[in-house]
Every structure is written in structure tokens, then in C-alpha cells.
Enzyme design. Structure first.
Site: not given
Length: 416
Positions: A165, A305, A316, A337, A342, A403
Site C-alpha cells: 500500500c 494512512h 498511527e 479512505k 483503500h 504490508f
């Protein structure tokens, strides 16, 4: 050596909120959810039966039938967004040095639908290997950058970054670095993804990464809400034309914003879970601030994010408080998002565009779908819940994490 300045001179987007930049931006500031029941395939037996799909898309509005057969959907999206961005930049292609124009693109997965269809077709047969001759070039992630360069004859650096991502943001950082070092004048950069497939939904379901709020898909993506339960898969593409400042100025280009810095880091912790103390997120924001040569208190807005996962949002937010100290409570934070879902490898591109448009319009897009406060977040943090907010902004940051523990962050500055 004296580093060059990098500016944004073109934008393009095809998203779950609209198939161009203006409709995408209007959807963001108006708090529109792009989520709905999956139409790409029959999802009745899947745990998650909804996604943020691109809507009203007909490939024949952009390509002839022969071209469509040669391109996976993720590449089609890349071509649509990049075409918009190049046209928006207003180049006279006969007057630019194409040896110094390149394409650095991002995609986390590439041609997933193509791969799925070819393998399913083979498995259903008698074992005789009958594969589409375009199987490999349709599937590989780097084909998007290749086709964009072929269309415009850009002979400069050309490749695709793959960091889950974080892919599109990695692409933009690489493009920025080449320009800063004087190795190129122009890049088309961004990312694309088209993973709303049986394999995509099924794979993320198996990881328990997706929300399963099938009764109310439009409110399923709820970053920082107490009842968040996973992300919503999105698809689409974002493209930015990044250009050396003096080159842009010399041709009288419209300049949206300046890309002043980027950071990268690794969690070095787990294949999918974030570092529990947000170490990688902390490091990447520190690295981006250092690269931009600005102080933490200069940042006005962070497009986080913020995927709507139980652990990711917490780590975060903790990292933001650690990086910015008391100034964290003066920053507007939002996760777009909550509206787009996403977009995986394309997320960084459309979220960078959201930052650029926020600076241009002096409006922070909201984090929608907030219903219940989570006591684990400091109430002094301004997550821009549910409604856009107007404010003076000079600096905007965009975070993307992937990831594998890949972390990236870019920083834009308003152009007066």
C-alpha cells in the site's frame, strides 16, 4: 550540489468517487461514500460483499477493443489517470526533451484479475496449456509504466515500485529524487490498482482484514471510530506530473504545489500488523520532515494512512503525537479512505492529490462515518470528523503504510 525544486503541474484521477479530479475532489469535500455492493462478480458467498468500485466506467470510452484485450483493468486505470494528468500539465510534447521525461508508477498487486482468470481457465480444462499470449504482459505490474512511456515517447527512467500500500508514494519519492538530483525534468508518477476480484476479496477476507458490515456498506469504512472493524477495498488510479521548478516556470506551466520532501522506513516487525508503538510511522514522518527541511510545527494537515483497522489507526495516531508533540492538536488530520476505501498500491496517489487540492482550496476533506468516540485516542486530536473544514494551510503531509512494514510519507507546500 544544489538540489532542484520539484513541483506538481498535472493531476489525473479515476476513483470510486468520480472519474476525474474535480468529481473526486467534490466527493471528498462533500463527504460522499464510494462504497456499495460488489458488481464485478457474484459475491453472495463471500464474507464481505461490498467494495468501493469505480463507477460508470466503460473502457471503450477510452480505448479501442483491440487495446482493451491487451490490458488488465489496473493498467486501463493507469492510462486513464495519466492521460488526464499529462493533458492537465499542458505540455507541447514536441518541445520537451523526452530523454529527460520518465514514468515511475506504483502498484501493489498488478494484474490480479488477469492472473486469476488465466489460472481458473487452465484448471477447468483438460491440462492442455492454453494461455492468452498477453497473459504475462497484462499481469506484470511494470507494464503500466511501460505503456505510459510508449504513449508519450518518454525515454527517461521507467519502472514500477511494489511496496504494497506504500507503492504509489514510493514511486513519487523516487521521481522527486531523480528530479532533485538533476537526472530528469519531468515524471508521470502515481499508482493504480484493480483488486476487486474473487481472489482479492477472498484473500483479504481470509486475513480478516476487511470489514464485514454488509448491511451498511456506505458506513463500513470508519477510521478512528470505536466500532471500526476492518478496511473497505477500493480501486482506481491517481497520477501526478512532477516537474523541475525552473523547467515548469520556463514553459509557463500551471503549478499546483511543491513536493518538498519524502520519507521511507520499515517497521521490521510483522508481515501484516503495524508496530504496536508506531515505530515505523514515527520514523517515516521524521525522515520526511528532515528531507523537507521543515519543523514539525509547520505542518497544517496530515492525510493519514487511516485504514479503519483496530490496530493500525491506534499506532498511527500515537506516532503523530510523538512526532508533533503539542502541535499535533493544532493539525487537521483526516482519512479520505473513509470515502474512497483503500486503493492499496494506488492509495498514496489519490491521497497525494487530496493534499494538493486541499492546499489549493484551503479546505480539509473529512473523515466520515464517525459515530462513537474511541477512548484510546486523545480527544484533543482533530480528525476532521464528518464535515470538511476550511483553514489556512501551507504544508500538507500524506502517509501510506504497507504490508511487510513498508512506510512512506510525502510533504507538499502551497505555491503562492
Amino acid at each position: 550540489m544544489q538540489l532542484k525544486r520539484v513541483v506538481v503541474t498535472g493531476l489525473g484521477a479515476i476513483t470510486p468517487l468520480g472519474n476525474d479530479v474535480e468529481s473526486y475532489w467534490n466527493g471528498l469535500v462533500n463527504g460522499v461514500s464510494g462504497a456499495g455492493p460488489i458488481t464485478r462478480f457474484d459475491a453472495e458467498k463471500f464474507k464481505t460483499r461490498f467494495a468501493c468500485e469505480v463507477k460508470d466506467y466503460d473502457p471503450l470510452n477510452y480505448f479501442d477493443r483491440k487495446e482493451v484485450r491487451k490490458m488488465d483493468l489496473f493498467t486501463q486505470y493507469a492510462m486513464v489517470a495519466s492521460t488526464q494528468a499529462v493533458e492537465d500539465a499542458g505540455f507541447d510534447l514536441d518541445k520537451i526533451n523526452r530523454q529527460r521525461a520518465g514514468v515511475i508508477w506504483g502498484s501493489g498487486i498488478g494484474g490480479l484479475k488477469t492472473f486469476q482468470d488465466e489460472v481458473v481457465g487452465f484448471a477447468a480444462g483438460d491440462g492442455t496449456p492454453r494461455f492468452n499470449p498477453f497473459f504475462i504482459p497484462k499481469m506484470i505490474a511494470d507494464i503500466s509504466a511501460g505503456l505510459i512511456s510508449i504513449k508519450y515517447g518518454f525515454n527517461g527512467p521507467n519502472f514500477v515500485t511494489v511496496s504494497a500500500c506504500a507503492s504509489a508514494t514510493n514511486a513519487m519519492i523516487d521521481a522527486m529524487t531523480y528530479i532533485k538530483l538533476g537526472k530528469a525534468d519531468i515524471f508521470v508518477s502515481g499508482g493504480s490498482e484493480a483488486a476487486v476480484t474473487e481472489a482479492g476479496i477472498g484473500g483479504f477476507n481470509a486475513m480478516k482484514a476487511l470489514s464485514e458490515s454488509n448491511d451498511h456498506p456506505e458506513t463500513a469504512s470508519r477510521p478512528f471510530d470505536k466500532d471500526r472493524n476492518g478496511f473497505v477495498l477500493g480501486e482506481g488510479s491517481g497520477a501526478l506530473v512532477l516537474e523541475e521548478y525552473e523547467h515548469a516556470k520556463a514553459r509557463g506551466a500551471k503549478i499546483y504545489a511543491e513536493l518538498i520532501g519524502g520519507g521511507m522506513s520499515a517497521d521490521a516487525y510483522h508481515i501484516t500488523a503495524p508496530h504496536p508503538e508506531g515505530l515505523g510511522a514515527y520514523n517515516v514522518m521524521i525522515n520526511a520532515l528532515d528531507d523537507a527541511q521543515i519543523k514539525p510545527e509547520e505542518v497544517d494537515y496530515i492525510n493519514v494512512h487511516g485504514t479503519s483497522t483496530p490496530l493500525g489507526d491506534i499506532s498511527e495516531a500515537a506516532a503523530i503525537e510523538r512526532v508533533f508533540g503539542d502541535h499535533a492538536y493544532d493539525i487537521n488530520i483526516s482519512s479520505t479512505k473513509s470515502m474512497t476505501g483503500h486503493l492499496l498500491g494506488a492509495a498514496g496517489a489519490i491521497e497525494a492529490i487530496a493534499c494538493v487540492k486541499a492546499l489549493q482550496n484551503q479546505v480539509v476533506p473529512p473523515t466520515i462515518n464517525h459515530f462513537t468516540d474511541d477512548e484510546r485516542f486523545d480527544p484533543r486530536l482533530n480528525f476532521t470528523f464528518n464535515e470538511a473544514q476550511s483553514r489556512e494551510m501551507n504544508i500538507a503531509m500524506s502517509n501510506t503504510f504497507g504490508f511487510g512494514g513498508h512506510n512512506t510519507s510525502v510533504i507538499f507546500r502551497k505555491i503562492d
